[in-house]
Design a protein around this motif. Structure first.
Motif, PDB file in Angstrom:
ATOM      1  N   ARG A 217     -13.225  -4.869  19.415  1.00 15.19           N
ATOM      2  CA  ARG A 217     -13.417  -3.835  20.427  1.00 15.19           C
ATOM      3  C   ARG A 217     -14.874  -3.423  20.436  1.00 15.19           C
ATOM      4  NH1 ARG A 217      -8.117  -0.194  18.745  1.00 15.19           N
ATOM      5  NH2 ARG A 217      -6.564  -1.796  19.266  1.00 15.19           N
ATOM      6  N   GLY A 218     -15.575  -3.823  21.477  1.00 21.46           N
ATOM      7  CA  GLY A 218     -16.989  -3.503  21.569  1.00 21.46           C
ATOM      8  C   GLY A 218     -17.809  -4.343  20.608  1.00 21.46           C
ATOM      9  N   ALA A 219     -18.953  -3.763  20.203  1.00 25.26           N
ATOM     10  CA  ALA A 219     -19.891  -4.513  19.371  1.00 25.26           C
ATOM     11  C   ALA A 219     -19.645  -4.324  17.888  1.00 25.26           C
ATOM     12  CB  ALA A 219     -21.320  -4.072  19.709  1.00 25.26           C
ATOM     13  N   GLY A 220     -18.662  -3.507  17.526  1.00 31.51           N
ATOM     14  CA  GLY A 220     -18.418  -3.231  16.119  1.00 31.51           C
ATOM     15  C   GLY A 220     -17.719  -4.374  15.410  1.00 31.51           C
ATOM     16  N   ARG A 221     -17.540  -4.179  14.110  1.00 30.71           N
ATOM     17  CA  ARG A 221     -16.877  -5.173  13.286  1.00 30.71           C
ATOM     18  C   ARG A 221     -15.393  -5.255  13.669  1.00 30.71           C
ATOM     19  NH1 ARG A 221     -16.535  -4.582   6.703  1.00 30.71           N
ATOM     20  NH2 ARG A 221     -15.276  -6.478   6.276  1.00 30.71           N
ATOM     21  N   PRO A 222     -14.828  -6.466  13.807  1.00 34.39           N
ATOM     22  CA  PRO A 222     -13.406  -6.599  14.153  1.00 34.39           C
ATOM     23  C   PRO A 222     -12.527  -5.869  13.134  1.00 34.39           C
ATOM     24  CG  PRO A 222     -14.503  -8.709  14.364  1.00 34.39           C
ATOM     25  CD  PRO A 222     -15.491  -7.782  13.708  1.00 34.39           C
ATOM     26  N   ALA A 223     -11.494  -5.181  13.639  1.00 33.30           N
ATOM     27  CA  ALA A 223     -10.619  -4.391  12.776  1.00 33.30           C
ATOM     28  C   ALA A 223      -9.328  -5.143  12.494  1.00 33.30           C
ATOM     29  CB  ALA A 223     -10.297  -3.048  13.445  1.00 33.30           C
ATOM     30  N   SER A 224      -8.822  -4.989  11.281  1.00 29.82           N
ATOM     31  CA  SER A 224      -7.564  -5.642  10.899  1.00 29.82           C
ATOM     32  C   SER A 224      -6.399  -5.037  11.674  1.00 29.82           C
ATOM     33  CB  SER A 224      -7.322  -5.479   9.397  1.00 29.82           C
ATOM     34  OG  SER A 224      -8.325  -6.131   8.656  1.00 29.82           O
ATOM     35  N   LEU A 225      -5.439  -5.883  12.004  1.00 29.06           N
ATOM     36  CA  LEU A 225      -4.225  -5.442  12.683  1.00 29.06           C
ATOM     37  C   LEU A 225      -3.080  -5.391  11.679  1.00 29.06           C
ATOM     38  CD1 LEU A 225      -4.531  -7.470  16.001  1.00 29.06           C
ATOM     39  CD2 LEU A 225      -4.532  -4.979  15.805  1.00 29.06           C
ATOM     40  N   TYR A 226      -2.343  -4.281  11.724  1.00 29.21           N
ATOM     41  CA  TYR A 226      -1.252  -4.061  10.778  1.00 29.21           C
ATOM     42  C   TYR A 226       0.077  -3.948  11.514  1.00 29.21           C
ATOM     43  CZ  TYR A 226      -4.814  -3.042   7.267  1.00 29.21           C
ATOM     44  OH  TYR A 226      -5.891  -3.130   6.406  1.00 29.21           O
ATOM     45  N   ARG A 227       1.138  -4.101  10.755  1.00 26.60           N
ATOM     46  CA  ARG A 227       2.502  -3.929  11.263  1.00 26.60           C
ATOM     47  C   ARG A 227       3.260  -3.014  10.305  1.00 26.60           C
ATOM     48  NH1 ARG A 227       3.631  -8.807  11.858  1.00 26.60           N
ATOM     49  NH2 ARG A 227       3.582  -8.997  14.132  1.00 26.60           N
ATOM     50  N   PHE A 228       4.072  -2.114  10.830  1.00 26.25           N
ATOM     51  CA  PHE A 228       4.869  -1.220   9.997  1.00 26.25           C
ATOM     52  C   PHE A 228       6.006  -1.991   9.336  1.00 26.25           C
ATOM     53  CE2 PHE A 228       8.584   1.755   9.808  1.00 26.25           C
ATOM     54  CZ  PHE A 228       8.118   2.538   8.760  1.00 26.25           C
ATOM     55  N   ASP A 229       6.184  -1.810   8.021  1.00 30.03           N
ATOM     56  CA  ASP A 229       7.231  -2.471   7.255  1.00 30.03           C
ATOM     57  C   ASP A 229       8.295  -1.428   6.905  1.00 30.03           C
ATOM     58  OD1 ASP A 229       8.862  -3.696   5.365  1.00 30.03           O
ATOM     59  OD2 ASP A 229       7.215  -4.788   4.409  1.00 30.03           O
ATOM     60  N   ALA A 230       9.382  -1.391   7.679  1.00 30.72           N
ATOM     61  CA  ALA A 230      10.423  -0.378   7.492  1.00 30.72           C
ATOM     62  C   ALA A 230      11.085  -0.487   6.128  1.00 30.72           C
ATOM     63  CB  ALA A 230      11.466  -0.503   8.599  1.00 30.72           C
ATOM     64  N   GLU A 231      11.253  -1.714   5.626  1.00 29.34           N
ATOM     65  CA  GLU A 231      11.897  -1.902   4.328  1.00 29.34           C
ATOM     66  C   GLU A 231      11.042  -1.319   3.203  1.00 29.34           C
ATOM     67  OE1 GLU A 231      13.461  -5.633   1.565  1.00 29.34           O
ATOM     68  OE2 GLU A 231      13.362  -5.851   3.749  1.00 29.34           O
ATOM     69  N   ALA A 232       9.740  -1.518   3.286  1.00 26.71           N
ATOM     70  CA  ALA A 232       8.844  -0.980   2.267  1.00 26.71           C
ATOM     71  C   ALA A 232       8.766   0.544   2.349  1.00 26.71           C
ATOM     72  CB  ALA A 232       7.453  -1.592   2.423  1.00 26.71           C
ATOM     73  N   PHE A 233       9.008   1.097   3.537  1.00 29.97           N
ATOM     74  CA  PHE A 233       8.962   2.554   3.701  1.00 29.97           C
ATOM     75  C   PHE A 233      10.220   3.242   3.181  1.00 29.97           C
ATOM     76  CE2 PHE A 233       9.689   6.480   6.057  1.00 29.97           C
ATOM     77  CZ  PHE A 233       8.478   7.136   5.864  1.00 29.97           C
ATOM     78  N   ALA A 234      11.326   2.522   3.102  1.00 30.42           N
ATOM     79  CA  ALA A 234      12.622   3.129   2.779  1.00 30.42           C
ATOM     80  C   ALA A 234      12.599   4.017   1.536  1.00 30.42           C
ATOM     81  CB  ALA A 234      13.686   2.037   2.645  1.00 30.42           C
ATOM     82  N   PRO A 235      11.955   3.626   0.432  1.00 26.67           N
ATOM     83  CA  PRO A 235      11.951   4.505  -0.758  1.00 26.67           C
ATOM     84  C   PRO A 235      11.223   5.826  -0.531  1.00 26.67           C
ATOM     85  CG  PRO A 235      11.366   2.252  -1.358  1.00 26.67           C
ATOM     86  CD  PRO A 235      11.337   2.332   0.134  1.00 26.67           C
ATOM     87  N   LEU A 236      10.368   5.878   0.504  1.00 22.32           N
ATOM     88  CA  LEU A 236       9.594   7.098   0.770  1.00 22.32           C
ATOM     89  C   LEU A 236      10.271   8.002   1.799  1.00 22.32           C
ATOM     90  CD1 LEU A 236       6.106   5.398   1.060  1.00 22.32           C
ATOM     91  CD2 LEU A 236       6.964   6.670  -0.896  1.00 22.32           C
ATOM     92  N   LYS A 237      11.385   7.557   2.338  1.00 22.93           N
ATOM     93  CA  LYS A 237      12.057   8.303   3.407  1.00 22.93           C
ATOM     94  C   LYS A 237      12.351   9.728   2.980  1.00 22.93           C
ATOM     95  CE  LYS A 237      15.991   8.079   6.571  1.00 22.93           C
ATOM     96  NZ  LYS A 237      17.240   7.363   6.907  1.00 22.93           N
TER      97      LYS A 237
END
Length: 244
Positions: A217-237
């Motif tokens: 996006r623009g002239a800056g450094r490319p940013a990493s794209l992430y995806r939400f992991d519902a299974e990994a979030f489950a213990p924090l619910k």
């Protein structure tokens, strides 16, 4: 003292209730740093010509949740949304249709809270005189007690962002940490956390999966794209202040 099972004659009669469902539909415009709520202009009495929340009276054989979904599909078209029951507003005289001529009919409002993606939302204006997004800080005078319902819903939105993954229901499937941070700062304010601490804490919690892809996006450094992991979030619910 009255005999058992006989109601004293001086007790008020039981109320006859009609139930409405009113939906607080929020969206977040991160480009202009605004939290928005969807309002419609009423076509019928009471409060004809005034702004209100999208709502409906519950039909025979219809569940509350079905009525809430019906309100949504009749007013807005989206692919991703979050919906949950908010609160029941049932104080006497909250609706001008409550009068001696209505033979004691009371009007309850079971409110629902929804969050939708601003970029994809399309209005459906059938059956109303107007429909528009309003910033929550610039709400006009509203019908009924809908201003109170919006205040309650906005507090719920802020609370949900602090301890639940509700934001990921309305983000794209893949997103940058900057996208996520912008959504949080728009709703909670820039003082809730600086970006560096936010990024460090989220990555440490372990429920964001790096896709290996980059967004330029623009002239800056490319940013990493992430995806939400519902299974990994489950213990924090349901643990409070996950993101703070």
């Amino acid at each position: 003292m009255s005999e058992r099972g006989i109601k004293p004659s001086n007790q008020p009669a039981l109320a006859d209730f009609k139930v409405s469902v009113d939906t607080v539909i929020f969206s977040v415009d991160t480009q202009q740093n605004r939290v928005l709520v969807l309002l419609i202009m009423r076509r019928d009495d009471p409060f004809s010509g005034q702004w209100s929340l999208p709502g409906t009276l519950v039909r025979q054989g219809e569940s509350l949740e079905d009525a809430a979904h019906r309100v949504l599909v009749e007013k807005i078209r989206v692919n991703n949304l979050y919906l949950e029951q908010l609160y029941t507003f049932g104080g006497p005289h909250r609706d001008p249709r409550e009068s001696p001529k209505s033979f004691g009919v009371r009007y309850l409002s079971v409110s629902y809270f929804a969050l939708v993606r601003f970029e994809e939302a399309q209005f459906i204006a059938e059956g109303v005189s107007g429909i528009a997004w309003y910033p929550v800080k610039q709400i006009p005078s509203l019908a009924f007690d809908h201003g109170k319902i919006i205040e309650y819903g906005y507090q719920r939105l802020r609370n949900k962002l602090e301890y639940s993954p509700v934001a990921f229901d309305v983000l794209p499937d893949v997103f940058t940490l900057s996208d996520l941070y912008q959504l949080y700062t728009t709703v909670l304010g820039e003082n809730f956390s600086d970006y560096s601490n936010f990024r460090t804490r989220l990555l440490k919690l372990g429920f964001l999966a790096d896709t290996g892809l980059k967004a330029s996006r623009g002239a800056g450094r490319p940013a990493s794209l992430y995806r939400f992991d519902a299974e990994a979030f489950a213990p924090l619910k349901d643990k409070p202040l996950v993101f703070l």
